[in-house]
Design a protein around this motif. Structure first.
Motif, PDB file in Angstrom:
ATOM      1  N   VAL A   1      41.876  55.234  38.149  1.00 25.81           N
ATOM      2  CA  VAL A   1      41.547  54.675  37.026  1.00 25.81           C
ATOM      3  C   VAL A   1      40.179  53.864  37.486  1.00 25.81           C
ATOM      4  O   VAL A   1      39.980  53.393  38.388  1.00 25.81           O
ATOM      5  N   ARG A   2      39.288  54.059  36.447  1.00 28.16           N
ATOM      6  CA  ARG A   2      37.692  53.544  36.900  1.00 28.16           C
ATOM      7  C   ARG A   2      37.712  51.851  36.766  1.00 28.16           C
ATOM      8  O   ARG A   2      37.099  51.298  37.523  1.00 28.16           O
ATOM      9  N   CYS A   3      38.604  51.422  35.908  1.00 25.78           N
ATOM     10  CA  CYS A   3      38.611  49.925  35.839  1.00 25.78           C
ATOM     11  C   CYS A   3      39.549  49.356  36.676  1.00 25.78           C
ATOM     12  O   CYS A   3      40.728  48.721  35.989  1.00 25.78           O
ATOM     13  N   LYS A   4      39.705  49.474  37.827  1.00 28.37           N
ATOM     14  CA  LYS A   4      40.847  49.135  38.606  1.00 28.37           C
ATOM     15  C   LYS A   4      40.722  47.469  38.904  1.00 28.37           C
ATOM     16  O   LYS A   4      42.061  46.815  38.950  1.00 28.37           O
ATOM     17  N   TYR A   5      39.617  46.919  38.653  1.00 29.71           N
ATOM     18  CA  TYR A   5      39.399  45.560  39.095  1.00 29.71           C
ATOM     19  C   TYR A   5      39.175  44.974  37.585  1.00 29.71           C
ATOM     20  O   TYR A   5      37.904  45.190  37.323  1.00 29.71           O
ATOM     21  N   VAL A   6      39.795  43.999  37.054  1.00 27.51           N
ATOM     22  CA  VAL A   6      39.462  43.323  35.806  1.00 27.51           C
ATOM     23  C   VAL A   6      39.701  41.865  35.892  1.00 27.51           C
ATOM     24  O   VAL A   6      40.829  41.528  36.400  1.00 27.51           O
ATOM     25  N   PHE A   7      38.920  41.015  35.568  1.00 29.90           N
ATOM     26  CA  PHE A   7      39.028  39.636  35.516  1.00 29.90           C
ATOM     27  C   PHE A   7      38.355  39.113  34.455  1.00 29.90           C
ATOM     28  O   PHE A   7      37.467  39.445  33.741  1.00 29.90           O
ATOM     29  N   VAL A   8      38.914  37.796  33.834  1.00 29.21           N
ATOM     30  CA  VAL A   8      38.265  37.138  32.960  1.00 29.21           C
ATOM     31  C   VAL A   8      37.984  35.602  33.494  1.00 29.21           C
ATOM     32  O   VAL A   8      38.813  35.086  34.455  1.00 29.21           O
ATOM     33  N   ALA A   9      37.015  35.030  33.107  1.00 24.71           N
ATOM     34  CA  ALA A   9      36.474  33.692  33.726  1.00 24.71           C
ATOM     35  C   ALA A   9      37.046  32.318  32.832  1.00 24.71           C
ATOM     36  O   ALA A   9      36.548  32.628  31.437  1.00 24.71           O
ATOM     37  N   GLY A  10      37.689  31.350  33.199  1.00 27.52           N
ATOM     38  CA  GLY A  10      37.930  30.206  32.418  1.00 27.52           C
ATOM     39  C   GLY A  10      37.024  29.020  33.013  1.00 27.52           C
ATOM     40  O   GLY A  10      36.781  28.989  34.175  1.00 27.52           O
TER      41      GLY A  10
ATOM     42  N   GLU B   1      52.716  39.949  32.525  1.00 26.51           N
ATOM     43  CA  GLU B   1      51.864  39.446  33.532  1.00 26.51           C
ATOM     44  C   GLU B   1      50.573  40.353  33.745  1.00 26.51           C
ATOM     45  O   GLU B   1      50.686  41.438  33.260  1.00 26.51           O
ATOM     46  N   ILE B   2      49.653  39.482  34.118  1.00 29.54           N
ATOM     47  CA  ILE B   2      48.136  40.057  34.269  1.00 29.54           C
ATOM     48  C   ILE B   2      48.046  40.967  35.449  1.00 29.54           C
ATOM     49  O   ILE B   2      47.439  41.799  35.497  1.00 29.54           O
ATOM     50  N   LEU B   3      48.933  40.789  36.669  1.00 27.78           N
ATOM     51  CA  LEU B   3      49.132  41.566  37.607  1.00 27.78           C
ATOM     52  C   LEU B   3      49.398  42.778  37.438  1.00 27.78           C
ATOM     53  O   LEU B   3      50.363  43.238  36.874  1.00 27.78           O
ATOM     54  N   ASP B   4      48.700  44.045  37.855  1.00 29.58           N
ATOM     55  CA  ASP B   4      48.936  45.280  37.539  1.00 29.58           C
ATOM     56  C   ASP B   4      49.114  45.870  38.724  1.00 29.58           C
ATOM     57  O   ASP B   4      48.071  46.508  39.572  1.00 29.58           O
TER      58      ASP B   4
ATOM     59  N   THR C   1      43.470  40.834  37.313  1.00 26.83           N
ATOM     60  CA  THR C   1      44.914  41.713  37.253  1.00 26.83           C
ATOM     61  C   THR C   1      45.086  42.352  38.476  1.00 26.83           C
ATOM     62  O   THR C   1      45.831  43.272  38.477  1.00 26.83           O
ATOM     63  N   TYR C   2      44.424  41.692  39.559  1.00 27.07           N
ATOM     64  CA  TYR C   2      44.792  42.401  40.968  1.00 27.07           C
ATOM     65  C   TYR C   2      44.905  41.318  41.983  1.00 27.07           C
ATOM     66  O   TYR C   2      44.486  39.830  41.651  1.00 27.07           O
ATOM     67  N   LYS C   3      45.445  41.524  43.124  1.00 29.78           N
ATOM     68  CA  LYS C   3      45.389  40.311  44.364  1.00 29.78           C
ATOM     69  C   LYS C   3      44.082  40.189  44.878  1.00 29.78           C
ATOM     70  O   LYS C   3      43.352  41.142  45.427  1.00 29.78           O
ATOM     71  N   PRO C   4      44.026  38.990  45.125  1.00 27.92           N
ATOM     72  CA  PRO C   4      42.554  38.567  45.882  1.00 27.92           C
ATOM     73  C   PRO C   4      42.534  39.336  47.290  1.00 27.92           C
ATOM     74  O   PRO C   4      43.790  39.258  47.812  1.00 27.92           O
ATOM     75  N   GLU C   5      41.580  39.816  47.708  1.00 29.00           N
ATOM     76  CA  GLU C   5      41.382  40.291  49.151  1.00 29.00           C
ATOM     77  C   GLU C   5      41.765  39.084  50.330  1.00 29.00           C
ATOM     78  O   GLU C   5      41.120  38.145  50.060  1.00 29.00           O
ATOM     79  N   LYS C   6      42.738  39.496  51.243  1.00 29.76           N
ATOM     80  CA  LYS C   6      42.885  38.483  52.095  1.00 29.76           C
ATOM     81  C   LYS C   6      41.749  38.046  53.259  1.00 29.76           C
ATOM     82  O   LYS C   6      41.314  39.307  53.615  1.00 29.76           O
TER      83      LYS C   6
END
Length: 288
Positions: A54-63, A44-47, A80-85
Protein backbone atom coordinates in the motif's frame (compact mmCIF):
# COMPACT_ATOMS: atom_id res chain seq x y z
CA UNK A 1 -23.42 14.28 6.60
CA UNK A 2 -23.20 18.08 6.45
CA UNK A 3 -26.95 18.40 6.98
CA UNK A 4 -26.82 15.92 9.83
CA UNK A 5 -24.21 17.83 11.83
CA UNK A 6 -25.16 21.44 11.02
CA UNK A 7 -27.29 22.82 13.90
CA UNK A 8 -28.89 25.30 11.51
CA UNK A 9 -30.10 22.50 9.25
CA UNK A 10 -30.70 19.68 11.71
CA UNK A 11 -33.25 19.02 14.42
CA UNK A 12 -33.90 21.34 17.38
CA UNK A 13 -32.17 18.85 19.68
CA UNK A 14 -28.92 20.82 19.37
CA UNK A 15 -27.81 21.99 22.79
CA UNK A 16 -27.81 25.74 23.56
CA UNK A 17 -24.16 25.59 24.62
CA UNK A 18 -23.23 24.51 21.09
CA UNK A 19 -24.96 27.43 19.36
CA UNK A 20 -21.68 29.31 18.98
CA UNK A 21 -20.43 26.62 16.60
CA UNK A 22 -21.63 25.86 13.09
CA UNK A 23 -21.36 22.08 13.53
CA UNK A 24 -22.62 19.80 16.29
CA UNK A 25 -19.87 17.67 17.84
CA UNK A 26 -22.19 15.03 19.28
CA UNK A 27 -24.08 14.58 16.02
CA UNK A 28 -20.80 14.42 14.11
CA UNK A 29 -19.54 11.60 16.33
CA UNK A 30 -22.84 9.73 16.02
CA UNK A 31 -22.81 10.03 12.24
CA UNK A 32 -19.21 8.78 12.00
CA UNK A 33 -20.11 5.76 14.14
CA UNK A 34 -23.01 5.01 11.80
CA UNK A 35 -20.75 5.14 8.74
CA UNK A 36 -18.09 2.96 10.39
CA UNK A 37 -20.71 0.39 11.40
CA UNK A 38 -22.51 0.42 8.05
CA UNK A 39 -19.39 -0.36 6.03
CA UNK A 40 -17.78 -2.69 8.55
CA UNK A 41 -14.77 -0.45 9.11
CA UNK A 42 -12.40 -0.53 12.07
CA UNK A 43 -13.15 1.82 14.94
CA UNK A 44 -9.50 2.21 15.93
CA UNK A 45 -7.23 4.41 13.84
CA UNK A 46 -4.35 1.93 14.25
CA UNK A 47 -4.06 -0.24 11.15
CA UNK A 48 -2.06 -3.38 11.99
CA UNK A 49 -3.19 -5.26 8.90
CA UNK A 50 -1.89 -2.80 6.34
CA UNK A 51 -0.35 -4.36 3.25
CA UNK A 52 3.31 -3.58 2.63
CA UNK A 53 2.43 -2.76 -0.98
CA UNK A 54 0.00 0.00 0.00
CA UNK A 55 1.41 3.38 -1.00
CA UNK A 56 -0.25 5.31 1.86
CA UNK A 57 1.16 3.19 4.64
CA UNK A 58 1.71 6.11 7.01
CA UNK A 59 -1.21 8.47 7.55
CA UNK A 60 -1.68 11.04 10.29
CA UNK A 61 -3.79 14.08 11.09
CA UNK A 62 -2.71 16.95 13.31
CA UNK A 63 -4.69 18.36 16.22
CA UNK A 64 -4.04 21.87 17.55
CA UNK A 65 -3.56 21.73 21.32
CA UNK A 66 -5.57 24.41 23.11
CA UNK A 67 -3.01 26.89 24.35
CA UNK A 68 -2.86 29.25 27.32
CA UNK A 69 -2.45 32.98 26.68
CA UNK A 70 0.76 33.67 24.71
CA UNK A 71 1.90 30.05 24.63
CA UNK A 72 3.25 28.87 21.27
CA UNK A 73 0.90 26.64 19.30
CA UNK A 74 1.60 22.95 19.78
CA UNK A 75 0.31 20.02 17.73
CA UNK A 76 -0.31 16.36 18.44
CA UNK A 77 -0.33 13.74 15.69
CA UNK A 78 -3.08 11.13 15.44
CA UNK A 79 -1.28 8.30 13.65
CA UNK A 80 -2.64 5.19 11.94
CA UNK A 81 0.67 3.46 12.77
CA UNK A 82 2.87 2.92 15.80
CA UNK A 83 5.59 5.54 16.32
CA UNK A 84 9.11 4.27 15.77
CA UNK A 85 10.79 3.25 19.01
CA UNK A 86 14.02 4.98 19.94
CA UNK A 87 13.29 8.01 17.76
CA UNK A 88 12.04 11.33 19.02
CA UNK A 89 8.85 12.32 17.24
CA UNK A 90 6.03 14.72 17.90
CA UNK A 91 3.67 13.78 20.72
CA UNK A 92 0.42 12.03 19.89
CA UNK A 93 -2.17 9.74 21.46
CA UNK A 94 -1.71 5.98 21.45
CA UNK A 95 -3.25 4.71 18.17
CA UNK A 96 -4.53 1.62 20.00
CA UNK A 97 -6.78 3.69 22.26
CA UNK A 98 -7.89 6.25 19.68
CA UNK A 99 -11.09 5.83 17.68
CA UNK A 100 -11.78 7.30 14.26
CA UNK A 101 -14.28 9.80 15.68
CA UNK A 102 -11.76 10.90 18.31
CA UNK A 103 -9.23 11.83 15.63
CA UNK A 104 -11.80 13.64 13.49
CA UNK A 105 -13.36 15.51 16.41
CA UNK A 106 -10.01 16.54 17.88
CA UNK A 107 -8.46 17.70 14.62
CA UNK A 108 -11.66 19.40 13.49
CA UNK A 109 -12.22 21.34 16.72
CA UNK A 110 -11.91 24.97 15.68
CA UNK A 111 -13.37 28.34 16.52
CA UNK A 112 -16.82 28.86 14.97
CA UNK A 113 -16.98 25.26 13.68
CA UNK A 114 -16.57 22.56 16.35
CA UNK A 115 -16.25 23.07 20.10
CA UNK A 116 -13.06 22.05 21.98
CA UNK A 117 -12.56 18.31 22.18
CA UNK A 118 -10.87 16.59 25.10
CA UNK A 119 -9.10 13.29 24.58
CA UNK A 120 -7.17 11.84 27.49
CA UNK A 121 -5.61 14.75 29.35
CA UNK A 122 -5.40 17.05 26.35
CA UNK A 123 -7.93 19.52 24.95
CA UNK A 124 -7.75 20.23 21.24
CA UNK A 125 -9.01 23.49 19.80
CA UNK A 126 -7.89 25.85 17.05
CA UNK A 127 -8.85 29.32 18.24
CA UNK A 128 -6.75 31.29 15.76
CA UNK A 129 -8.95 31.24 12.65
CA UNK A 130 -7.92 32.28 9.98
CA UNK A 131 -4.24 31.92 10.97
CA UNK A 132 -2.62 29.11 8.91
CA UNK A 133 -0.84 26.11 10.40
CA UNK A 134 2.59 24.64 9.47
CA UNK A 135 1.18 21.39 8.08
CA UNK A 136 4.00 20.92 5.56
CA UNK A 137 6.59 21.30 8.31
CA UNK A 138 4.79 18.73 10.45
CA UNK A 139 4.72 16.30 7.52
CA UNK A 140 8.44 16.75 6.83
CA UNK A 141 9.29 16.32 10.52
CA UNK A 142 7.26 13.10 10.68
CA UNK A 143 8.89 11.73 7.53
CA UNK A 144 12.31 12.43 9.02
CA UNK A 145 11.20 10.83 12.27
CA UNK A 146 10.24 7.66 10.41
CA UNK A 147 13.03 7.39 7.85
CA UNK A 148 15.87 9.65 8.98
CA UNK A 149 16.91 13.23 8.25
CA UNK A 150 17.70 12.56 4.59
CA UNK A 151 14.52 10.70 3.77
CA UNK A 152 14.16 10.48 -0.03
CA UNK A 153 11.35 12.87 -0.98
CA UNK A 154 10.23 13.48 -4.54
CA UNK A 155 7.55 16.02 -3.76
CA UNK A 156 5.69 17.66 -0.88
CA UNK A 157 2.19 18.63 -1.98
CA UNK A 158 0.18 20.98 0.22
CA UNK A 159 -3.50 21.05 -0.76
CA UNK A 160 -5.24 23.70 1.30
CA UNK A 161 -8.44 25.75 1.18
CA UNK A 162 -6.56 29.04 1.27
CA UNK A 163 -7.18 32.05 3.50
CA UNK A 164 -10.82 33.17 3.87
CA UNK A 165 -11.77 36.78 3.26
CA UNK A 166 -12.30 39.22 6.13
CA UNK A 167 -16.05 39.37 5.52
CA UNK A 168 -16.34 35.59 5.69
CA UNK A 169 -14.54 35.62 9.04
CA UNK A 170 -16.80 38.41 10.29
CA UNK A 171 -19.87 36.42 9.30
CA UNK A 172 -18.54 33.47 11.28
CA UNK A 173 -18.02 35.77 14.27
CA UNK A 174 -21.58 37.04 14.00
CA UNK A 175 -23.02 33.55 13.59
CA UNK A 176 -21.48 32.64 16.96
CA UNK A 177 -23.63 35.27 18.69
CA UNK A 178 -27.23 34.67 19.69
CA UNK A 179 -30.02 37.16 18.99
CA UNK A 180 -30.06 38.48 22.56
CA UNK A 181 -26.29 38.99 22.53
CA UNK A 182 -26.52 40.95 19.29
CA UNK A 183 -29.33 43.10 20.69
CA UNK A 184 -27.44 43.84 23.91
CA UNK A 185 -24.27 44.60 21.97
CA UNK A 186 -26.17 47.07 19.78
CA UNK A 187 -27.96 49.05 22.50
CA UNK A 188 -25.66 48.73 25.53
CA UNK A 189 -22.41 50.38 26.52
CA UNK A 190 -19.91 47.54 26.98
CA UNK A 191 -18.55 46.76 30.43
CA UNK A 192 -14.85 46.12 30.96
CA UNK A 193 -15.04 42.44 30.13
CA UNK A 194 -17.11 42.81 26.96
CA UNK A 195 -15.01 45.82 25.95
CA UNK A 196 -11.92 43.62 26.08
CA UNK A 197 -13.72 41.06 23.94
CA UNK A 198 -14.62 43.74 21.41
CA UNK A 199 -11.04 44.98 21.31
CA UNK A 200 -9.83 41.41 20.90
CA UNK A 201 -12.16 40.96 17.94
CA UNK A 202 -10.99 44.23 16.39
CA UNK A 203 -7.36 43.15 16.68
CA UNK A 204 -7.98 39.68 15.27
CA UNK A 205 -5.58 38.60 12.55
CA UNK A 206 -6.82 39.94 9.23
CA UNK A 207 -7.01 37.83 6.10
CA UNK A 208 -4.12 39.79 4.59
CA UNK A 209 -1.95 39.19 7.68
CA UNK A 210 -2.89 35.50 7.66
CA UNK A 211 -1.93 35.31 3.99
CA UNK A 212 1.44 36.89 4.79
CA UNK A 213 1.95 34.31 7.55
CA UNK A 214 1.13 31.52 5.11
CA UNK A 215 3.69 32.83 2.64
CA UNK A 216 6.23 32.94 5.46
CA UNK A 217 5.53 29.29 6.30
CA UNK A 218 6.01 28.35 2.65
CA UNK A 219 9.29 30.26 2.48
CA UNK A 220 10.61 28.47 5.57
CA UNK A 221 9.69 25.00 4.32
CA UNK A 222 11.38 25.74 0.98
CA UNK A 223 14.50 26.92 2.82
CA UNK A 224 14.48 23.75 4.94
CA UNK A 225 14.19 21.54 1.86
CA UNK A 226 17.03 23.42 0.23
CA UNK A 227 19.23 22.89 3.29
CA UNK A 228 18.52 19.14 3.33
CA UNK A 229 18.40 18.32 -0.39
CA UNK A 230 20.56 20.96 -2.00
CA UNK A 231 19.81 23.76 -4.49
CA UNK A 232 16.84 21.98 -6.10
CA UNK A 233 15.25 21.10 -2.74
CA UNK A 234 12.91 24.10 -2.77
CA UNK A 235 11.46 22.91 -6.08
CA UNK A 236 10.07 19.80 -4.38
CA UNK A 237 7.41 21.82 -2.57
CA UNK A 238 4.08 22.63 -4.21
CA UNK A 239 1.04 24.37 -2.77
CA UNK A 240 -2.29 23.83 -4.52
CA UNK A 241 -5.05 26.12 -3.30
CA UNK A 242 -6.70 29.45 -4.05
CA UNK A 243 -4.45 32.43 -3.40
CA UNK A 244 -5.75 35.20 -1.19
CA UNK A 245 -6.64 38.31 -3.18
CA UNK A 246 -7.86 41.39 -1.30
CA UNK A 247 -8.66 43.39 -4.43
CA UNK A 248 -10.26 40.76 -6.65
CA UNK A 249 -12.50 37.71 -6.52
CA UNK A 250 -10.90 34.63 -4.98
CA UNK A 251 -12.14 31.05 -5.23
CA UNK A 252 -12.40 30.74 -1.45
CA UNK A 253 -14.04 34.14 -0.84
CA UNK A 254 -17.56 32.91 -0.14
CA UNK A 255 -19.03 36.36 0.51
CA UNK A 256 -17.66 37.80 -2.73
CA UNK A 257 -18.93 34.81 -4.71
CA UNK A 258 -22.38 35.15 -3.14
CA UNK A 259 -22.47 38.88 -3.92
CA UNK A 260 -21.44 38.20 -7.51
CA UNK A 261 -24.06 35.48 -7.90
CA UNK A 262 -26.77 37.72 -6.43
CA UNK A 263 -25.81 40.59 -8.72
CA UNK A 264 -25.90 38.26 -11.72
CA UNK A 265 -29.38 37.02 -10.76
CA UNK A 266 -30.62 40.61 -10.37
CA UNK A 267 -29.27 41.61 -13.78
CA UNK A 268 -30.84 38.57 -15.43
CA UNK A 269 -34.16 39.20 -13.68
CA UNK A 270 -34.24 42.87 -14.71
CA UNK A 271 -33.28 41.98 -18.28
CA UNK A 272 -35.73 39.11 -18.65
CA UNK A 273 -38.32 41.18 -20.52
CA UNK A 274 -35.75 42.65 -22.89
CA UNK A 275 -34.31 39.22 -23.62
CA UNK A 276 -37.78 37.82 -24.35
CA UNK A 277 -38.63 40.74 -26.66
CA UNK A 278 -35.35 40.32 -28.52
CA UNK A 279 -36.01 36.60 -28.89
CA UNK A 280 -39.53 37.25 -30.27
CA UNK A 281 -38.22 39.77 -32.80
CA UNK A 282 -35.52 37.33 -33.88
CA UNK A 283 -37.96 34.49 -34.43
CA UNK A 284 -40.46 36.74 -36.23
CA UNK A 285 -37.80 38.13 -38.57
CA UNK A 286 -36.47 34.63 -39.20
CA UNK A 287 -39.94 33.26 -39.98
CA UNK A 288 -40.59 36.08 -42.45
Amino acid sequence: MAAAIDPLMSSPRSRPKDKGFRLDQVQLEAKIKQVVSRYGLKEEILDDDIDEKVRCKYVFVAGAVQKDKEQDQDYHLFRTYKPEKGRSGRTGPDPKSCKVWDAISATGAAKHFLKPYRFGRTTYFDENVPTPHPISRLALEEAQHLFGDKVPISIILNIGPGIPGDQDVQQLEQSAEGRITKLVRTFSWPNKKSLKQLLRRDTQVSSKSASDLEQGLEARIRTKLQEVYGPDGAERYYHLGPDFAASQLSLNDVSAIERTSESTREVLASSKGKIQDAARQYWVSTAC
